[in-house]
Scaffold this motif. Structure first.
Motif, PDB file in Angstrom:
ATOM      1  N   UNK A  68       3.281   2.619   9.835  1.00 50.19           N
ATOM      2  CA  UNK A  68       3.969   2.929  11.085  1.00 50.19           C
ATOM      3  C   UNK A  68       4.309   4.411  11.135  1.00 50.19           C
ATOM      4  N   UNK A  69       4.839   4.906  10.029  1.00 47.99           N
ATOM      5  CA  UNK A  69       5.213   6.318   9.942  1.00 47.99           C
ATOM      6  C   UNK A  69       4.742   6.839   8.593  1.00 47.99           C
ATOM      7  N   UNK A  70       3.673   7.595   8.605  1.00 44.07           N
ATOM      8  CA  UNK A  70       3.102   8.089   7.354  1.00 44.07           C
ATOM      9  C   UNK A  70       3.254   9.595   7.209  1.00 44.07           C
ATOM     10  N   UNK A  71       4.010  10.222   8.103  1.00 44.17           N
ATOM     11  CA  UNK A  71       4.153  11.676   8.051  1.00 44.17           C
ATOM     12  C   UNK A  71       4.748  12.136   6.731  1.00 44.17           C
ATOM     13  N   UNK A  72       5.725  11.394   6.209  1.00 44.39           N
ATOM     14  CA  UNK A  72       6.357  11.798   4.961  1.00 44.39           C
ATOM     15  C   UNK A  72       5.355  11.745   3.803  1.00 44.39           C
ATOM     16  N   UNK A  73       4.525  10.707   3.788  1.00 40.41           N
ATOM     17  CA  UNK A  73       3.515  10.607   2.727  1.00 40.41           C
ATOM     18  C   UNK A  73       2.488  11.720   2.858  1.00 40.41           C
TER      19      UNK A  73
ATOM     20  N   UNK B 176       0.829  -1.203   0.000  1.00 37.00           N
ATOM     21  CA  UNK B 176       0.000   0.000   0.000  1.00 37.00           C
ATOM     22  C   UNK B 176       0.861   1.250   0.000  1.00 37.00           C
ATOM     23  N   UNK B 177       1.905   1.252   0.798  1.00 34.12           N
ATOM     24  CA  UNK B 177       2.815   2.388   0.842  1.00 34.12           C
ATOM     25  C   UNK B 177       3.476   2.581  -0.528  1.00 34.12           C
ATOM     26  N   UNK B 178       3.901   1.477  -1.143  1.00 34.72           N
ATOM     27  CA  UNK B 178       4.509   1.558  -2.470  1.00 34.72           C
ATOM     28  C   UNK B 178       3.526   2.111  -3.492  1.00 34.72           C
ATOM     29  N   UNK B 179       2.255   1.731  -3.375  1.00 31.09           N
ATOM     30  CA  UNK B 179       1.240   2.252  -4.288  1.00 31.09           C
ATOM     31  C   UNK B 179       1.054   3.753  -4.107  1.00 31.09           C
TER      32      UNK B 179
ATOM     33  N   UNK C 177       1.721  14.567   0.031  1.00 31.64           N
ATOM     34  CA  UNK C 177       0.364  14.789  -0.475  1.00 31.64           C
ATOM     35  C   UNK C 177      -0.036  16.243  -0.249  1.00 31.64           C
ATOM     36  N   UNK C 178       0.243  16.760   0.927  1.00 32.53           N
ATOM     37  CA  UNK C 178      -0.081  18.156   1.240  1.00 32.53           C
ATOM     38  C   UNK C 178       0.643  19.140   0.324  1.00 32.53           C
ATOM     39  N   UNK C 179       1.912  18.881   0.065  1.00 32.62           N
ATOM     40  CA  UNK C 179       2.686  19.759  -0.824  1.00 32.62           C
ATOM     41  C   UNK C 179       2.121  19.734  -2.240  1.00 32.62           C
ATOM     42  N   UNK C 180       1.789  18.538  -2.721  1.00 35.44           N
ATOM     43  CA  UNK C 180       1.214  18.436  -4.063  1.00 35.44           C
ATOM     44  C   UNK C 180      -0.156  19.100  -4.126  1.00 35.44           C
TER      45      UNK C 180
END
Length: 147
Positions: free
Chosen positions: A85-90, A19-22, A94-97
Motif C-alpha cells: 500500500x505504501x512502499x515509499x519508506x522501503x 513480503x514487507x517483513x522480508x 533501499x536507495x539510501x543503502x
C-alpha cells in the motif's frame, strides 16, 4: 471441528505483510553486515601500504551486498504485484543503502588503486634518490680531481 476458510484477499494481505517483513529484515541484515565505522578509522600498521591494505579489507561489503540484493528482489516483486500500500519508506531505505554501498565501493576501488600505486612510487623515489646520490658522489670526485 470447524474448517477455516481463507478468501483470496486475506491470503494476499497476509502474503504482502510477509513480503514487507522480508524486505525489512533483509535491509536490517544488510545494515548489520556493513563494516564497523571504527574498522575503517582505527588501523594499526607498520607502514602506509599496511594501512591501505587494512583499509581495503575493512571496506569489503561482504554479505551486506547479498542482503541488499535480497531486499531489492523482494521489494521489486512486491512492487510489481502492487502488493504494498505504501512502499515509499522501503524504497527510500533501499536507495539510501545503495548510495552508501556506492560510496563504500568507490572508496574501496580508490584505496585499491592507491595500494597498488604506492610500491611503484616508492621504488621510483628510491631510484631517484640513488641517482641523486650517485650524481653527488661523481660531482665530489670531479671536484677532488680538479684540486
Amino acid at each position: 471441528m470447524s474448517q477455516s476458510t481463507f478468501d483470496d484477499d486475506e491470503l494476499f494481505d497476509e502474503a504482502t505483510m510477509e513480503m514487507r517483513e522480508e524486505v525489512e529484515a533483509a535491509l536490517q541484515e544488510a545494515r548489520a553486515a556493513l563494516p564497523e565505522p571504527d574498522s575503517i578509522w582505527d588501523v594499526e600498521a607498520d607502514n602506509t601500504l599496511g594501512v591501505l591494505n587494512a583499509l581495503k579489507g575493512a571496506l569489503d561489503l561482504g554479505d551486506a551486498e547479498e542482503h541488499l540484493r535480497e531486499a531489492k528482489k523482494q521489494f521489486v516483486l512486491g512492487q510489481r504485484a502492487d502488493a504494498f500500500e505504501d512502499a515509499d519508506d522501503l524504497e527510500d531505505e533501499i536507495g539510501e543503502l545503495e548510495e552508501l554501498f556506492g560510496d563504500i565501493e568507490t572508496a574501496h576501488e580508490e584505496v585499491s588503486d592507491l595500494a597498488s600505486t604506492i610500491p611503484g612510487v616508492r621504488s621510483a623515489l628510491e631510484d631517484a634518490h640513488e641517482a641523486a646520490e650517485a650524481d653527488q658522489e661523481e660531482e665530489e670526485e670531479e671536484e677532488e680531481e680538479e684540486e
